[in-house]
Design a protein around this motif. Sequence first.
Motif, mmCIF file in Angstrom:
data_model
loop_
_atom_site.group_PDB
_atom_site.id
_atom_site.type_symbol
_atom_site.label_atom_id
_atom_site.label_comp_id
_atom_site.label_asym_id
_atom_site.label_seq_id
_atom_site.Cartn_x
_atom_site.Cartn_y
_atom_site.Cartn_z
ATOM 1 N N ALA A 1 1.044 3.815 -3.158
ATOM 2 C CA ALA A 1 0.509 5.159 -2.922
ATOM 3 C C ALA A 1 1.581 6.212 -3.194
ATOM 4 O O ALA A 1 1.295 7.276 -3.754
ATOM 5 N N GLY B 1 -6.899 9.989 -2.400
ATOM 6 C CA GLY B 1 -7.911 9.682 -1.396
ATOM 7 C C GLY B 1 -9.336 9.863 -1.854
ATOM 8 O O GLY B 1 -10.242 9.994 -1.038
ATOM 9 N N ILE C 1 0.818 -1.215 0.000
ATOM 10 C CA ILE C 1 0.000 0.000 0.000
ATOM 11 C C ILE C 1 0.854 1.267 0.000
ATOM 12 O O ILE C 1 0.670 2.146 -0.846
ATOM 13 N N ASN C 2 1.787 1.395 0.917
ATOM 14 C CA ASN C 2 2.581 2.624 1.011
ATOM 15 C C ASN C 2 3.419 2.868 -0.234
ATOM 16 O O ASN C 2 3.504 4.001 -0.713
ATOM 17 N N GLY D 1 -11.281 7.713 -3.553
ATOM 18 C CA GLY D 1 -12.040 6.488 -3.792
ATOM 19 C C GLY D 1 -11.778 5.901 -5.160
ATOM 20 O O GLY D 1 -12.319 4.856 -5.508
ATOM 21 N N TYR E 1 -7.042 1.399 -3.470
ATOM 22 C CA TYR E 1 -8.086 2.425 -3.361
ATOM 23 C C TYR E 1 -8.297 2.820 -1.910
ATOM 24 O O TYR E 1 -7.925 2.104 -0.990
ATOM 25 N N TRP E 2 -8.878 3.985 -1.711
ATOM 26 C CA TRP E 2 -9.222 4.526 -0.394
ATOM 27 C C TRP E 2 -10.713 4.270 -0.180
ATOM 28 O O TRP E 2 -11.539 4.652 -1.005
ATOM 29 N N ASP E 3 -11.088 3.640 0.926
ATOM 30 C CA ASP E 3 -12.497 3.297 1.150
ATOM 31 C C ASP E 3 -13.149 4.114 2.270
ATOM 32 O O ASP E 3 -14.084 3.659 2.905
ATOM 33 N N LYS E 4 -12.690 5.307 2.534
ATOM 34 C CA LYS E 4 -13.184 6.253 3.536
ATOM 35 C C LYS E 4 -12.647 5.977 4.942
ATOM 36 O O LYS E 4 -12.767 6.815 5.809
ATOM 37 N N THR E 5 -12.089 4.796 5.191
ATOM 38 C CA THR E 5 -11.520 4.503 6.503
ATOM 39 C C THR E 5 -10.044 4.148 6.412
ATOM 40 O O THR E 5 -9.363 4.067 7.425
ATOM 41 N N GLY E 6 -9.552 3.929 5.212
ATOM 42 C CA GLY E 6 -8.160 3.560 5.006
ATOM 43 C C GLY E 6 -7.969 3.007 3.615
ATOM 44 O O GLY E 6 -8.918 2.850 2.846
ATOM 45 N N PHE E 7 -6.728 2.708 3.289
ATOM 46 C CA PHE E 7 -6.431 2.133 1.984
ATOM 47 C C PHE E 7 -6.704 0.641 1.987
ATOM 48 O O PHE E 7 -6.518 -0.040 2.997
#
Length: 114
Positions: A24, A36, A20-21, A38, A55-61
């Motif tokens: 990103a 960020g 992820i990092n 979505g 993808y970003w799902d509103k709480t994290g990747f």
Amino acid sequence: MLSAPNIYLYREAVDFRKSINGLAAIIESETDLPLGSGSLFLFTNKQRDKVKVLYWDKTGFALWYKRLEKAKFKWPSKEKNAVFSLSDFELDRLLSGFTIIGHKAVEIHDFTMS
């Protein structure tokens, strides 16, 4: 499949040890795309038999991973643009092993792989 505001395909192969990092960081440092938002960001490995979707799902990747057993993803490789915008239909075709080559690239800006 999740409905995303935008779907972006990163054309260059990436080191699949990146998670992820690392993925990103590629988007943040090499494009002007909204990380960020979505949106889905697709990456492939050098052999083109694996895909990672970030993808970003509103709480994290979140990170999806798909590996083809006996085929290769039909990834655009000769086009100039490094990032492409895909439709939901093109994403479904790509993940099913069909070609999406010939679609229009999204205009971002010139950048090089580091």
